[in-house]
Design a protein around this motif. Structure first.
Motif, short mmCIF file in Angstrom:
data_model
loop_
_atom_site.label_atom_id
_atom_site.label_comp_id
_atom_site.label_asym_id
_atom_site.label_seq_id
_atom_site.Cartn_x
_atom_site.Cartn_y
_atom_site.Cartn_z
N LEU A 40 58.75 67.19 23.61
CA LEU A 40 58.11 66.54 22.45
C LEU A 40 58.66 65.35 22.08
O LEU A 40 57.80 64.26 21.71
CB LEU A 40 58.16 67.76 21.31
N ARG A 43 56.68 62.85 24.21
CA ARG A 43 55.34 62.26 23.60
C ARG A 43 55.46 61.47 22.38
O ARG A 43 54.58 60.90 21.89
CB ARG A 43 54.79 63.81 23.07
N ASN A 69 54.39 67.85 33.71
CA ASN A 69 54.04 66.81 32.57
C ASN A 69 54.03 65.39 33.23
O ASN A 69 53.26 64.52 32.44
CB ASN A 69 55.10 66.88 31.43
N SER A 73 50.63 62.88 32.50
CA SER A 73 50.86 61.54 31.94
C SER A 73 50.06 60.30 32.86
O SER A 73 49.47 59.39 32.35
CB SER A 73 52.34 61.10 31.74
N GLY A 80 54.50 57.05 30.35
CA GLY A 80 55.21 57.83 29.44
C GLY A 80 56.85 57.59 29.68
O GLY A 80 57.22 56.74 30.73
#
Length: 208
Positions: A40, A43, A69, A73, A80
């Protein structure tokens, strides 16, 4: 498994991301487990997230989650945050603590963890977090629930925070044999203050 403290942690990260300073931060998640808070933070704009745990099976799970992840991205056209997985044994942070508790330190807690064979231990040692690394923001949820974690965690925070860094912990009040949950949290607070850190304590109604 995601514990209630992890859900509260993520809610508060979203609600307080500006005051916590997530944007652009170099983040360390301690006792990461499945890494929900760290993902998180990525993000929400962290520049780098380092996920740490000490159980080999959890590190393997984190490796796979980071790969998924990272690929997502890239598919979205945004590289990211930089994502890393490192081994971190908190007991090494306080003098004598690892030696004192080595015989009782679990190496397979949740059933998903690899046995502590010589090969596994060597692999963990090779991917340890460098001693000199410090972080702008340290996140941890449900990470202080038995001895000797209050002492060990306080030393980790002291050694791993930058001079202006912030540690954001969400801890359930969970009793352990011979000690109430609040007494254990109070010990962590006392250890941290004794190491020169300023500590503020809030109560989350859904974890009280």
């Amino acid at each position: 498994r995601v514990w209630a403290a992890g859900v509260v942690m993520c809610r508060e990260l979203v609600d307080r991301q500006l005051s916590i300073g997530v944007q652009g931060a170099n983040v360390l998640e301690v006792g990461a487990g499945c890494g929900m808070a760290g993902f998180l933070a990525a993000r929400l704009g962290a520049s780098r997230v380092t996920f740490t745990d000490y159980l080999p099976g959890l590190l393997s799970n984190l490796d796979q989650s980071v790969a998924l992840n990272r690929n997502r991205s890239l598919d979205d056209g945004d590289p990211g945050a930089e994502l890393r997985v490192k081994h971190l044994e908190w007991l090494c942070a306080a003098p004598g603590l690892l030696l004192e508790h080595a015989a009782t330190r679990p190496m397979g807690g949740d059933g998903s963890c690899t046995p502590a064979t010589a090969d596994v231990l060597a692999s963990m040692a090779s991917r340890g977090l460098s001693l000199g690394e410090r972080f702008d923001l340290i996140l941890g949820s449900d990470v202080c629930y038995e001895d000797p974690l209050p002492i060990a965690l306080a030393h980790v925070l002291s050694q791993r925070l930058t001079t202006t860094g912030l540690a954001w912990l969400v801890l359930p009040v969970r009793d352990s044999p011979g000690e109430t949950g609040m007494a254990m949290i109070d010990r962590l607070v006392g250890e941290a203050r004794g190491l020169g850190m300023r500590v503020d304590v809030e109560t989350a109604p859904d974890l009280a």
